[in-house]
Design an enzyme around this catalytic site. Sequence first.
Site, mmCIF file in Angstrom:
data_model
loop_
_atom_site.group_PDB
_atom_site.id
_atom_site.type_symbol
_atom_site.label_atom_id
_atom_site.label_comp_id
_atom_site.label_asym_id
_atom_site.label_seq_id
_atom_site.Cartn_x
_atom_site.Cartn_y
_atom_site.Cartn_z
ATOM 1 N N ASP A 29 28.687 16.257 -35.505
ATOM 2 C CA ASP A 29 27.320 16.033 -35.930
ATOM 3 C C ASP A 29 26.501 15.795 -34.656
ATOM 4 O O ASP A 29 27.069 15.578 -33.580
ATOM 5 C CB ASP A 29 27.288 14.815 -36.855
ATOM 6 C CG ASP A 29 25.888 14.401 -37.230
ATOM 7 O OD1 ASP A 29 25.086 15.274 -37.615
ATOM 8 O OD2 ASP A 29 25.590 13.194 -37.141
ATOM 9 N N ASP A 31 22.622 14.084 -34.374
ATOM 10 C CA ASP A 31 21.900 12.807 -34.394
ATOM 11 C C ASP A 31 22.806 11.681 -34.878
ATOM 12 O O ASP A 31 23.432 11.787 -35.939
ATOM 13 C CB ASP A 31 20.681 12.895 -35.318
ATOM 14 C CG ASP A 31 19.631 13.856 -34.805
ATOM 15 O OD1 ASP A 31 19.275 13.770 -33.626
ATOM 16 O OD2 ASP A 31 19.167 14.705 -35.599
ATOM 17 N N ASP A 189 28.452 10.457 -38.516
ATOM 18 C CA ASP A 189 28.102 9.046 -38.712
ATOM 19 C C ASP A 189 27.622 8.722 -40.123
ATOM 20 O O ASP A 189 27.147 7.619 -40.371
ATOM 21 C CB ASP A 189 27.020 8.631 -37.704
ATOM 22 C CG ASP A 189 25.686 9.317 -37.973
ATOM 23 O OD1 ASP A 189 25.674 10.544 -38.210
ATOM 24 O OD2 ASP A 189 24.648 8.629 -37.943
#
Length: 254
Positions: A29, A31, A189
Amino acid sequence: MRDSADVGEGIGGAPRGAGTVPIRAVVFDLDGTLADTLPAIGRLLSKVVAEQGRRVTPRQAAAAVGKPAPAAFGQLLGRPETDEAVLTAMSRYRELFAHEVLREGPRLLFPGVSSGLSALRAHGIELAVATSKVSRSAEALLDVMGIRDLVGPVICHDMVRRGKPHPEMALRAVAQLGVSPRESAYVGDTVGDMRMAVTAHMAPIAVTYGVGRFGELAAVAGTRMCSSFRDVVAAVAASRPRPVEMAAGYPRMR
């Protein structure tokens, strides 16, 4: 906060601990995982929404970070994703993104990301990115942080029919790398990231320094929890079939 740990069962109900299946590729991922953009993006979201006559709290803005722009602004403005106000906000956000976010450059990198990616590449691990960002924003962010050359394919929301948590994005990334999903890991996240990994039959690795809360991330079966990027590198190294040594702050995968 707990340190890295294996939580739950692996894909298909079988335990998936370190060393069960050697990881040959890692998809990341962006961000909240590689890039510490959450504060800057949160501020920008709040600013753009305020221009549309609506105020949001920092917590509300943070909850929208990482989502595709239509979903983020639809949520923050309380309107359908196709509403004119949402489309206007999206256009304004993209207009301001370079000045408000990209100007931070390499300072946006989480600690250890550049050296960690280099260590993985040096030991033959294939790398890619799969993000809910659109292509132009994702490529620009990777460029200004100085890590574009460290990752291969970058699969973005505007390149697939179905975004996260559908596995299309992750599966497209590993297909371009030429590695099977079961020999790959996805690092993110959010719960959506982990669900995508599990559905794609990839090893789910969660970082706890981004948006997601420890408890909700750990609840996704088989998730490896990492409190730093150094832990991410160690988790990948632990899957290698030969012993791992520590060198220069990162595992040496022999």
